[in-house]
Design a protein around this motif. Sequence first.
Motif, short mmCIF file in Angstrom:
data_model
loop_
_atom_site.label_atom_id
_atom_site.label_comp_id
_atom_site.label_asym_id
_atom_site.label_seq_id
_atom_site.Cartn_x
_atom_site.Cartn_y
_atom_site.Cartn_z
N UNK A 1 0.84 -1.21 0.00
CA UNK A 1 0.00 0.00 0.00
C UNK A 1 0.87 1.25 0.00
N UNK A 2 1.95 1.22 0.78
CA UNK A 2 2.83 2.39 0.88
C UNK A 2 3.55 2.68 -0.43
N UNK A 3 3.65 1.68 -1.30
CA UNK A 3 4.41 1.86 -2.55
C UNK A 3 3.52 1.85 -3.79
N UNK A 4 2.23 2.01 -3.61
CA UNK A 4 1.32 2.09 -4.75
C UNK A 4 1.60 3.38 -5.54
N UNK A 5 1.64 3.24 -6.84
CA UNK A 5 1.84 4.41 -7.70
C UNK A 5 3.27 4.77 -7.97
N UNK A 6 4.21 4.07 -7.34
CA UNK A 6 5.63 4.36 -7.58
C UNK A 6 6.27 3.22 -8.38
N UNK A 7 7.03 3.57 -9.38
CA UNK A 7 7.70 2.55 -10.19
C UNK A 7 8.80 1.84 -9.40
N UNK A 8 9.44 2.59 -8.52
CA UNK A 8 10.50 2.03 -7.68
C UNK A 8 10.07 2.11 -6.23
N UNK A 9 10.16 1.02 -5.50
CA UNK A 9 9.74 1.05 -4.10
C UNK A 9 10.78 1.77 -3.25
N UNK A 10 10.40 2.08 -2.01
CA UNK A 10 11.32 2.75 -1.10
C UNK A 10 12.14 1.75 -0.28
#
Length: 217
Positions: free
Chosen positions: A134-143
């Motif tokens: 959920x925290x990385x939805x919408x980002x091509x690269x995760x954190x």
Amino acid sequence: MKNILVGLLLLFMATSCNETLKTTTSISKMDKLLLGNQRFLNNQTLHPRQNKKAILATENSQHPFAVVITCADSRVSPEIIFDQGIGDLFVIRNAGNLISDYAMGSVEYAVEHLQTKLIIVLGHTECGAIKAYIENIGSEKTNMKHDHIETIINTIKNEEEEKQILNPSKNNIEECIKANIKHSTNKIVMNEFINQKKIEVVSMIYDIHNGKVNRID
């Protein structure tokens, strides 16, 4: 007199445990798990087959009555929350209870070689893998700093059941968790070998807040 009372109490407890185990041998495998969870919730666990005798009884073969695919989360221990013992459950664990080729191979082994007829996909509330997704939805690269954790997140991102949820967020995290559980369940159900064996596959969720396991329809 005190020693006699203690002895009688221990005898009564042992007899009660034996009688309870006898009555559960004729019930369904699913009910066996649910009754075990009820004992766990009521602080009446029997801790069956958790001794040297059970080790010796299973040293040459195993006959688990259920496969449990669940999360690696330290708060989710199937043998404890279902009050089962050595040789009862064939447990497969990884973050997010994902069904990889390795996990599926383990399931097939249990079905083919151990003749296990019940498969449980057990997710849980507050799942860290789903929170990371959920925290990385919408980002091509995760954190995430580690590639292997990123692989877990991307795997969940690509689950069709997750894609069907509108606006996944912390507000509907339980819906996301259930979608993930259903995805793993569907992968097993669609496995041709499992279909041929007519195995029962059940989705369940464990609540880490109260210890209860519920079935997901």
